[in-house]
Scaffold this motif. Sequence first.
Motif: not given
Length: 218
Positions: A34-40, A51-59, A22-32
């Motif tokens: 990590s995904l931002h670093r990986r996908f740049g 449209d700026g929806d981090t949850k949808a983006t990370e999903k 849950t923490v890893m996948l939460r927008p702005g959390g560790l998952g976010g």
Amino acid sequence: MSTGVIIAIVVVVIVLAAALTTVMLRPGGLGGRSLHRRFGPEYDRVLRRHDGDTKATEKELSERLSRHGNITTRPLPTQAREEYTARWAAVQEHFIDSPAKALGEADALIENLVRDRGFPGAKSGEHFDALSVHHARHLQGYRDAHEIAGRGGADGTSTEEMREALVRARAMFEELVRADTNRVPSNRDADAERPDEPAAVKQHGGGSRLGVLGRRQN
């Protein structure tokens, strides 16, 4: 150890794993992060599309990782690598007289290279998604070149715009043609690496004809 204790330990482990997920996948959390670093840049592109929806983006990006993260790319034999390199040099030469045609050749060449490395081809909807997992740094340059090439220069795209597209697509080509691209980049790789800056196009005699987009030889 009694059966009851074992069951209690298993339950605790499951609960902790669920909490961590849950923490890893939460927008702005560790998952976010990590995904931002990986996908740049690809993370930012998908974020704009949502449209700026981090949850949808990370999903969406997490689903890409699940589908394509285990792709094992095929190594290129030395001869094939040399042939691809020679064909790219020919594309750059053709650009002098026919920019739109050369860009189309470059697009087709990269698509062939992508398939030879084991990724889905451009006719597949998974083509760019799979590449984004393994080669996110240079994906947008290739995507732009692919779109311009698809229009065949009929939309009024300038020669300079096509030149820039070819230069940016070359970064993806060079990354794919390397001998060792047989792993998903780690977060450390994403932090340490930066896009290469290809050499500038040479001008001939101050005229409008563009020269070869080759690297400067020392």
